[in-house]
Write a protein that holds these residues in place. Sequence first.
Motif, PDB file in Angstrom:
ATOM      1  N   ARG A   4       2.358   6.753  -6.800  1.00  0.00           N
ATOM      2  CA  ARG A   4       1.372   7.751  -7.228  1.00  0.00           C
ATOM      3  C   ARG A   4       1.884   9.169  -6.987  1.00  0.00           C
ATOM      4  O   ARG A   4       1.699  10.065  -7.805  1.00  0.00           O
ATOM      5  CB  ARG A   4       0.059   7.532  -6.485  1.00  0.00           C
ATOM      6  CG  ARG A   4      -1.005   8.514  -6.898  1.00  0.00           C
ATOM      7  CD  ARG A   4      -2.324   8.247  -6.201  1.00  0.00           C
ATOM      8  NE  ARG A   4      -2.970   9.530  -6.048  1.00  0.00           N
ATOM      9  CZ  ARG A   4      -3.563   9.951  -4.956  1.00  0.00           C
ATOM     10  NH1 ARG A   4      -3.613   9.174  -3.907  1.00  0.00           N
ATOM     11  NH2 ARG A   4      -4.110  11.119  -4.910  1.00  0.00           N
ATOM     12  N   ALA A   5       2.545   9.380  -5.844  1.00  0.00           N
ATOM     13  CA  ALA A   5       3.091  10.705  -5.536  1.00  0.00           C
ATOM     14  C   ALA A   5       4.154  11.094  -6.560  1.00  0.00           C
ATOM     15  O   ALA A   5       4.180  12.233  -7.039  1.00  0.00           O
ATOM     16  CB  ALA A   5       3.678  10.722  -4.129  1.00  0.00           C
ATOM     17  N   VAL A  64       0.689  15.022  -2.083  1.00  0.00           N
ATOM     18  CA  VAL A  64      -0.003  13.744  -2.295  1.00  0.00           C
ATOM     19  C   VAL A  64       0.261  12.802  -1.122  1.00  0.00           C
ATOM     20  O   VAL A  64      -0.653  12.143  -0.620  1.00  0.00           O
ATOM     21  CB  VAL A  64       0.422  13.097  -3.639  1.00  0.00           C
ATOM     22  CG1 VAL A  64      -0.067  11.659  -3.737  1.00  0.00           C
ATOM     23  CG2 VAL A  64      -0.088  13.913  -4.808  1.00  0.00           C
ATOM     24  N   LEU A  65       1.507  12.731  -0.676  1.00  0.00           N
ATOM     25  CA  LEU A  65       1.836  11.876   0.471  1.00  0.00           C
ATOM     26  C   LEU A  65       1.060  12.313   1.714  1.00  0.00           C
ATOM     27  O   LEU A  65       0.472  11.484   2.406  1.00  0.00           O
ATOM     28  CB  LEU A  65       3.334  11.911   0.756  1.00  0.00           C
ATOM     29  CG  LEU A  65       4.244  11.230  -0.257  1.00  0.00           C
ATOM     30  CD1 LEU A  65       5.704  11.486   0.083  1.00  0.00           C
ATOM     31  CD2 LEU A  65       3.966   9.747  -0.338  1.00  0.00           C
ATOM     32  N   SER A 116       0.827  -1.203   0.000  1.00  0.00           N
ATOM     33  CA  SER A 116       0.000   0.000   0.000  1.00  0.00           C
ATOM     34  C   SER A 116       0.867   1.261   0.000  1.00  0.00           C
ATOM     35  O   SER A 116       0.599   2.218  -0.741  1.00  0.00           O
ATOM     36  CB  SER A 116      -0.924  -0.001   1.221  1.00  0.00           C
ATOM     37  OG  SER A 116      -1.633   1.203   1.304  1.00  0.00           O
ATOM     38  N   ILE A 117       1.918   1.259   0.815  1.00  0.00           N
ATOM     39  CA  ILE A 117       2.823   2.406   0.849  1.00  0.00           C
ATOM     40  C   ILE A 117       3.555   2.551  -0.478  1.00  0.00           C
ATOM     41  O   ILE A 117       3.711   3.660  -0.998  1.00  0.00           O
ATOM     42  CB  ILE A 117       3.804   2.297   2.039  1.00  0.00           C
ATOM     43  CG1 ILE A 117       3.036   2.438   3.355  1.00  0.00           C
ATOM     44  CG2 ILE A 117       4.910   3.333   1.942  1.00  0.00           C
ATOM     45  CD1 ILE A 117       3.869   2.140   4.591  1.00  0.00           C
ATOM     46  N   THR A 176      -2.671  11.445   1.714  1.00  0.00           N
ATOM     47  CA  THR A 176      -3.003  10.033   1.891  1.00  0.00           C
ATOM     48  C   THR A 176      -2.605   9.503   3.265  1.00  0.00           C
ATOM     49  O   THR A 176      -2.723   8.315   3.522  1.00  0.00           O
ATOM     50  CB  THR A 176      -2.329   9.170   0.801  1.00  0.00           C
ATOM     51  OG1 THR A 176      -0.920   9.399   0.835  1.00  0.00           O
ATOM     52  CG2 THR A 176      -2.871   9.483  -0.559  1.00  0.00           C
ATOM     53  N   LEU A 180       0.475   9.640   4.686  1.00  0.00           N
ATOM     54  CA  LEU A 180       1.900   9.361   4.852  1.00  0.00           C
ATOM     55  C   LEU A 180       2.622  10.690   5.039  1.00  0.00           C
ATOM     56  O   LEU A 180       2.825  11.436   4.095  1.00  0.00           O
ATOM     57  CB  LEU A 180       2.467   8.636   3.627  1.00  0.00           C
ATOM     58  CG  LEU A 180       1.908   7.256   3.326  1.00  0.00           C
ATOM     59  CD1 LEU A 180       2.560   6.688   2.074  1.00  0.00           C
ATOM     60  CD2 LEU A 180       2.130   6.316   4.489  1.00  0.00           C
ATOM     61  N   HIS A 208       2.488   1.692  -3.422  1.00  0.00           N
ATOM     62  CA  HIS A 208       1.515   2.231  -4.377  1.00  0.00           C
ATOM     63  C   HIS A 208       1.351   3.736  -4.174  1.00  0.00           C
ATOM     64  O   HIS A 208       1.305   4.495  -5.144  1.00  0.00           O
ATOM     65  CB  HIS A 208       0.177   1.519  -4.209  1.00  0.00           C
ATOM     66  CG  HIS A 208      -0.916   2.099  -5.037  1.00  0.00           C
ATOM     67  ND1 HIS A 208      -1.000   1.905  -6.393  1.00  0.00           N
ATOM     68  CD2 HIS A 208      -1.952   2.900  -4.712  1.00  0.00           C
ATOM     69  CE1 HIS A 208      -2.047   2.561  -6.861  1.00  0.00           C
ATOM     70  NE2 HIS A 208      -2.638   3.174  -5.855  1.00  0.00           N
ATOM     71  N   THR A 209       1.278   4.164  -2.939  1.00  0.00           N
ATOM     72  CA  THR A 209       1.092   5.587  -2.642  1.00  0.00           C
ATOM     73  C   THR A 209       2.299   6.410  -3.066  1.00  0.00           C
ATOM     74  O   THR A 209       2.134   7.482  -3.660  1.00  0.00           O
ATOM     75  CB  THR A 209       0.807   5.787  -1.146  1.00  0.00           C
ATOM     76  OG1 THR A 209      -0.364   5.038  -0.805  1.00  0.00           O
ATOM     77  CG2 THR A 209       0.588   7.247  -0.815  1.00  0.00           C
TER      78      THR A 209
END
Length: 142
Positions: free
Chosen positions: A42-43, A81-82, A35-36, A85, A87, A38-39
Motif C-alpha cells: 500500500r505504501a 504511510v508506513l 499484514s506487513i 500504520t 511500521l 500488505h502495508t
Amino acid sequence: MKRNQSGIALLEFALWLLPIMILLAGVIEVSRMLSIQHTIARAARDGARIGVGVTHASAPSTGPATETDIENAAINHAVEVLNDTGLTCGSGCVVTATWFQNTSGRMMLTVEVQYPFTPIMGLVATWERPLVRDFTMMTQQQ
C-alpha cells in the motif's frame, strides 16, 4: 473416571499441547508477515500515485516539477504511510523511487519499499531477507 485414567488424560494433553502451540505460533507469524506485506504494498502504491500527481503540478515561482521533486514526493509519502500504520521506517527500511521513460515514450514512476521482517516467536531464527514490494505507475497523456 479412575485415578489411573485421569493421569493418562493429563499426559495426552501435555503431549498435544506443544505441537498445537507451535502451530499457533506459526499462524501468528505468517499472519503478521502478510499484514506487513500488505502495508508495504500500500505504501508503494500510494507513493507512486502521489509522485505521478506531482508531474502535472507546477508552481509559478519554481516551474514544473523536476525528476528529484517527483521521486522525493513519492518517497516521503510512502514513508508517511508506513509511519501512519505503525511500521516505523528506521534501520533496514529502504524506500526508493525511480522516474523513467518506457519504450513507448511514456513517463513512469516505480516506488519500491523494503522492510525488515523480524519474527517475534523465534521459530524462524535465521530470517535475514527484507519484505519487498514495488509498484509502477504511468502518467496519463495530456
